[in-house]
Design a protein around this motif. Structure first.
Motif: not given
Length: 246
Positions: A32, A60-62, A69, A71
């Protein structure tokens, strides 16, 4: 997008003839990351979305070790962009994979404008890119296509939009400095081009200190586009930014 790689290891702690007492916890496959920024002007493909004023941005990016991914990114905008909305939210899902020195990235971006009063302002834009790293330099080619939608209309019913861009960036060895250059072209007509297509470009530099990055860039287009206040929001300008990454 950044990815983490699963690393599962066990380390036995042995004291004399005692059995193993502990082992390392497995590394997560999920990473994250996030950022928050203040920019002196939010330029989208060379055109100001804030009437050449400051904007607050963050995202925010997971990312999963497999390459998938998701975002969320947002920015304040001026109300002329999307029927009175004062913010833009980008919802993104994609997949990134590295093959040797090349990284391929494909995904879909949904532009959401809350507070637009039910007007047709939201649209979807699939994208793809390929980039290669050569020492301290990176070259990237990207394309994005927004299918026909009412939100992209300039009065002729549903319209679509196609964008192609090239980017070069490099870090200066043994320094916290970086440089970049961008060239893109939007094919119209659509709401994103406000008439015929146009070309945008910029050059910039960054300075990174711990978790902060200070940036400055010169942005320009070959288009003349005016906001309701009378400002030429496609005119050349210098944009400054301060970004915190975490």
């Amino acid at each position: 997008m950044r990815k983490s790689i699963l690393g599962l290891s066990a380390v036995a702690l042995v004291a004399l003839s005692a059995p193993a007492l502990a082992q390392d916890a497995p590394t997560s496959e999920i990473t994250v990351t996030g950022n928050a920024a203040v920019v002196s002007d939010y330029r989208f493909r060379g055109i100001s979305q804030t009437d050449k004023r400051f904007a607050l941005q963050g995202g925010i990016t997971v990312a999963h070790a497999s390459g998938f991914y998701a975002s969320v990114w947002g920015s304040s905008i001026d109300d002329y962009v999307a029927a009175g909305s004062d913010q833009e939210l980008d919802l993104i899902g994609g997949y990134s994979k590295t093959f040797g020195a090349a990284t391929v990235d494909v995904g879909v971006l949904y532009y959401y404008y809350p507070g637009s009063g039910g007007a047709n302002t939201d649209f979807v834009e699939p994208y793809a890119s390929i980039k290669g790293t050569f020492g301290p330099a990176t070259a990237k080619l990207s394309v994005a296509y927004a299918p026909k939608a009412k939100a992209l209309s300039v009065g002729n019913g549903k319209e679509d939009n196609f964008y192609v861009a090239g980017d070069l960036s490099a870090s200066i060895p043994n320094t916290p400095l970086g440089v970049s250059a961008h060239l893109g072209h939007s094919y119209g007509p659509s709401y994103l081009t406000i008439g015929k297509g146009y070309t945008d470009w910029n050059v910039g530099a960054t300075y990174t200190w711990t978790h902060l990055t200070f940036g400055i860039s010169y942005v320009d287009t070959d288009k003349a586009l005016y906001s309701p206040s009378g400002r030429n929001i496609s005119k050349a300008g210098v944009v400054g930014s301060v970004t915190a990454s975490f």
